[in-house]
Scaffold this motif. Structure first.
Motif, PDB file in Angstrom:
ATOM      1  N   ASP A   1     -11.927  -6.785 -42.041  1.00 59.55           N
ATOM      2  CA  ASP A   1     -11.002  -7.631 -42.799  1.00 59.55           C
ATOM      3  C   ASP A   1     -11.679  -8.888 -43.329  1.00 59.55           C
ATOM      4  O   ASP A   1     -11.444  -9.314 -44.458  1.00 59.55           O
ATOM      5  N   GLN A   2     -12.530  -9.496 -42.510  1.00 57.79           N
ATOM      6  CA  GLN A   2     -13.292 -10.657 -42.960  1.00 57.79           C
ATOM      7  C   GLN A   2     -14.383 -10.973 -41.959  1.00 57.79           C
ATOM      8  O   GLN A   2     -14.354 -10.507 -40.815  1.00 57.79           O
ATOM      9  N   ILE A   3     -15.340 -11.777 -42.408  1.00 53.35           N
ATOM     10  CA  ILE A   3     -16.402 -12.286 -41.542  1.00 53.35           C
ATOM     11  C   ILE A   3     -16.400 -13.805 -41.690  1.00 53.35           C
ATOM     12  O   ILE A   3     -16.367 -14.333 -42.807  1.00 53.35           O
ATOM     13  N   THR A   4     -16.417 -14.512 -40.553  1.00 49.18           N
ATOM     14  CA  THR A   4     -16.378 -15.973 -40.576  1.00 49.18           C
ATOM     15  C   THR A   4     -17.455 -16.558 -39.682  1.00 49.18           C
ATOM     16  O   THR A   4     -17.945 -15.905 -38.754  1.00 49.18           O
ATOM     17  N   VAL A   5     -17.828 -17.798 -39.968  1.00 51.13           N
ATOM     18  CA  VAL A   5     -18.628 -18.607 -39.048  1.00 51.13           C
ATOM     19  C   VAL A   5     -17.845 -19.888 -38.783  1.00 51.13           C
ATOM     20  O   VAL A   5     -17.115 -20.377 -39.648  1.00 51.13           O
ATOM     21  N   ALA A   6     -17.997 -20.427 -37.576  1.00 48.54           N
ATOM     22  CA  ALA A   6     -17.230 -21.614 -37.204  1.00 48.54           C
ATOM     23  C   ALA A   6     -18.027 -22.473 -36.233  1.00 48.54           C
ATOM     24  O   ALA A   6     -18.738 -21.959 -35.365  1.00 48.54           O
ATOM     25  N   LEU A   7     -17.893 -23.781 -36.385  1.00 45.14           N
ATOM     26  CA  LEU A   7     -18.474 -24.722 -35.432  1.00 45.14           C
ATOM     27  C   LEU A   7     -17.526 -24.857 -34.246  1.00 45.14           C
ATOM     28  O   LEU A   7     -16.317 -25.043 -34.411  1.00 45.14           O
ATOM     29  N   VAL A   8     -18.084 -24.729 -33.038  1.00 46.57           N
ATOM     30  CA  VAL A   8     -17.286 -24.836 -31.818  1.00 46.57           C
ATOM     31  C   VAL A   8     -17.971 -25.793 -30.853  1.00 46.57           C
ATOM     32  O   VAL A   8     -19.201 -25.962 -30.872  1.00 46.57           O
TER      33      VAL A   8
ATOM     34  N   MET B   1     -22.728 -27.630 -28.611  1.00 50.98           N
ATOM     35  CA  MET B   1     -22.332 -27.340 -29.995  1.00 50.98           C
ATOM     36  C   MET B   1     -22.889 -25.979 -30.374  1.00 50.98           C
ATOM     37  O   MET B   1     -24.043 -25.657 -30.067  1.00 50.98           O
ATOM     38  N   GLY B   2     -22.075 -25.164 -31.027  1.00 51.49           N
ATOM     39  CA  GLY B   2     -22.540 -23.852 -31.433  1.00 51.49           C
ATOM     40  C   GLY B   2     -21.901 -23.410 -32.731  1.00 51.49           C
ATOM     41  O   GLY B   2     -20.856 -23.930 -33.150  1.00 51.49           O
ATOM     42  N   LEU B   3     -22.535 -22.453 -33.379  1.00 53.54           N
ATOM     43  CA  LEU B   3     -21.972 -21.796 -34.560  1.00 53.54           C
ATOM     44  C   LEU B   3     -21.588 -20.382 -34.138  1.00 53.54           C
ATOM     45  O   LEU B   3     -22.447 -19.579 -33.776  1.00 53.54           O
ATOM     46  N   ARG B   4     -20.296 -20.093 -34.181  1.00 53.38           N
ATOM     47  CA  ARG B   4     -19.786 -18.799 -33.746  1.00 53.38           C
ATOM     48  C   ARG B   4     -19.517 -17.911 -34.959  1.00 53.38           C
ATOM     49  O   ARG B   4     -18.790 -18.297 -35.874  1.00 53.38           O
ATOM     50  N   THR B   5     -20.111 -16.727 -34.941  1.00 52.32           N
ATOM     51  CA  THR B   5     -19.878 -15.729 -35.995  1.00 52.32           C
ATOM     52  C   THR B   5     -18.904 -14.691 -35.464  1.00 52.32           C
ATOM     53  O   THR B   5     -19.022 -14.230 -34.326  1.00 52.32           O
TER      54      THR B   5
ATOM     55  N   ARG C   1     -14.087 -23.808 -39.668  1.00 52.34           N
ATOM     56  CA  ARG C   1     -14.340 -22.389 -39.921  1.00 52.34           C
ATOM     57  C   ARG C   1     -14.551 -22.153 -41.407  1.00 52.34           C
ATOM     58  O   ARG C   1     -13.844 -22.713 -42.238  1.00 52.34           O
ATOM     59  N   VAL C   2     -15.527 -21.295 -41.725  1.00 56.49           N
ATOM     60  CA  VAL C   2     -15.859 -20.976 -43.116  1.00 56.49           C
ATOM     61  C   VAL C   2     -15.898 -19.458 -43.273  1.00 56.49           C
ATOM     62  O   VAL C   2     -16.592 -18.772 -42.511  1.00 56.49           O
ATOM     63  N   PRO C   3     -15.187 -18.875 -44.248  1.00 56.21           N
ATOM     64  CA  PRO C   3     -15.278 -17.431 -44.486  1.00 56.21           C
ATOM     65  C   PRO C   3     -16.594 -17.073 -45.176  1.00 56.21           C
ATOM     66  O   PRO C   3     -17.040 -17.774 -46.080  1.00 56.21           O
ATOM     67  N   ILE C   4     -17.195 -15.982 -44.734  1.00 53.34           N
ATOM     68  CA  ILE C   4     -18.441 -15.502 -45.337  1.00 53.34           C
ATOM     69  C   ILE C   4     -18.148 -14.395 -46.345  1.00 53.34           C
ATOM     70  O   ILE C   4     -18.763 -14.314 -47.400  1.00 53.34           O
ATOM     71  N   CYS C   5     -17.214 -13.528 -46.038  1.00 64.15           N
ATOM     72  CA  CYS C   5     -16.806 -12.482 -46.980  1.00 64.15           C
ATOM     73  C   CYS C   5     -15.435 -11.978 -46.593  1.00 64.15           C
ATOM     74  O   CYS C   5     -14.954 -12.227 -45.472  1.00 64.15           O
ATOM     75  N   GLY C   6     -14.799 -11.276 -47.518  1.00 70.63           N
ATOM     76  CA  GLY C   6     -13.495 -10.706 -47.271  1.00 70.63           C
ATOM     77  C   GLY C   6     -13.589  -9.252 -46.838  1.00 70.63           C
ATOM     78  O   GLY C   6     -14.522  -8.860 -46.142  1.00 70.63           O
ATOM     79  N   GLU C   7     -12.642  -8.434 -47.270  1.00 69.34           N
ATOM     80  CA  GLU C   7     -12.573  -7.056 -46.823  1.00 69.34           C
ATOM     81  C   GLU C   7     -13.770  -6.239 -47.316  1.00 69.34           C
ATOM     82  O   GLU C   7     -14.215  -6.402 -48.450  1.00 69.34           O
TER      83      GLU C   7
END
Length: 311
Positions: free
Chosen positions: A48-55, A117-121, A75-81
């Motif tokens: 459905d989508q791929i995201t990366v987010a700072l946590v 601090m991390g970037l979660r995919t 959170r930032v979307p990388i791509c959609g469906e």
């Protein structure tokens, strides 16, 4: 067939993800860039989508307990469906803007104790558990923040820890649901106070510097802490005598605090203390401090944060 569907629902045989950061080091207001590498599993899947987010980890408080919780704050979307075939490989580049109020995690190559601090995919796979990846991120201070931290060390204020507090500082331009406290014990030249907490609220134009006193010492009831706040523009980083300026801030805030303690029967106040200094810093002239992080002062900073310099 039913058993296979059950396994797939738990992510067995599904896609794997590996995120590679071009550089894990950044500052508030800059970016993090990299690519998400995805490898399909043993069957086709719908994503459905791929995201990366700072946590990060934030200290939460209720009426009867305190605990740490993981908070996703950007959170930032990388791509959609898309449809990912079995065994298919994808590489998706991305660039994430780091929010200005992102907490500082590292100073001069040293991780601040208590900071994470991390970037979660995350891959949102339809009908199955979502695979993901977590990459460590290092957030270094802005030039103004760096000069102020060095000044605290030069003034002999011992660093004692750092954490993130859930909530808002009343009356200040805060956008995050939490704020960072960098904690120091007091020094003899600042009598009448045991602990000083330093908070930075940065934005594209400058930094609001918040000084809070004795919040965790038991001297004040909840909601009646004492603080002062000051405004400095980014352009002032190399044109101010920061040791003198920070000393002036502390003395002014403490003088106002003592006045309030006398006037309010032993409790501090969350009023707008010290804001008269706001805006004055941009035009202030003092001893040049462009090389402040070098030599003796840099050594004091390393000592204050409990470690040696790392390359």
């Amino acid at each position: 067939m039913v058993f296979k569907r059950m396994l797939r629902a738990f992510g067995v045989g599904g896609p794997s993800v590996d995120t590679v950061l071009s550089n894990p080091n950044t500052r508030p207001g800059l970016t993090l860039a990299g690519q998400v590498n995805i490898t399909g599993g043993d069957h086709d899947v719908e994503i459905d989508q791929i995201t990366v987010a700072l946590v990060t980890r934030v200290e939460m408080e209720t009426s009867d307990e305190e605990y740490d919780g993981t908070v996703e704050f950007h959170r930032v979307p990388i791509c959609g469906e898309l449809r990912l075939a079995a065994g298919q490989q994808l590489s998706l580049p991305f660039e994430v803007d780091v929010p200005w109020e992102t907490p500082v995690t590292d100073v001069y190559g040293q991780r601040l104790p208590g900071m994470t601090m991390g970037l979660r995919t995350k891959i949102w796979v339809r009908g199955a558990l979502d695979p993901g990846d977590l990459d460590d991120v290092h957030v270094y201070p802005l030039p103004v923040q760096e000069r102020i931290l060095a000044a605290f060390a030069a003034l002999g204020l011992p660093f004692t820890g750092a954490d993130l507090e859930h909530g808002k500082l009343a009356g200040l331009p805060q956008t995050m649901p939490f704020y960072q406290e960098i904690e120091y014990a007091s020094a003899p030249q600042y009598p009448g106070v045991n602990q000083i907490e330093l908070t930075f609220l940065a934005d594209p134009h400058g930094v609001t510097v918040v000084l809070e006193f004795d919040k965790k010492s038991g001297l004040f009831t909840p909601g009646h802490d004492s603080y002062g706040h000051y405004r400095v523009e980014h352009a002032a980083a190399d044109s101010v005598d920061w040791v003198g300026q920070v000393d002036s801030w502390l003395r002014q805030s403490l003088e106002q605090r003592h006045t309030l303690l006398g006037g309010y029967g032993g409790h501090g106040d969350h009023g707008d203390h010290g804001s008269g200094m706001g805006g004055m810093l941009a035009g202030a002239a003092g001893g040049a401090i462009a090389g402040f992080a070098a030599g003796m002062v840099a050594e004091e900073v390393f000592d204050a944060f409990g470690g040696d310099e790392e390359e």
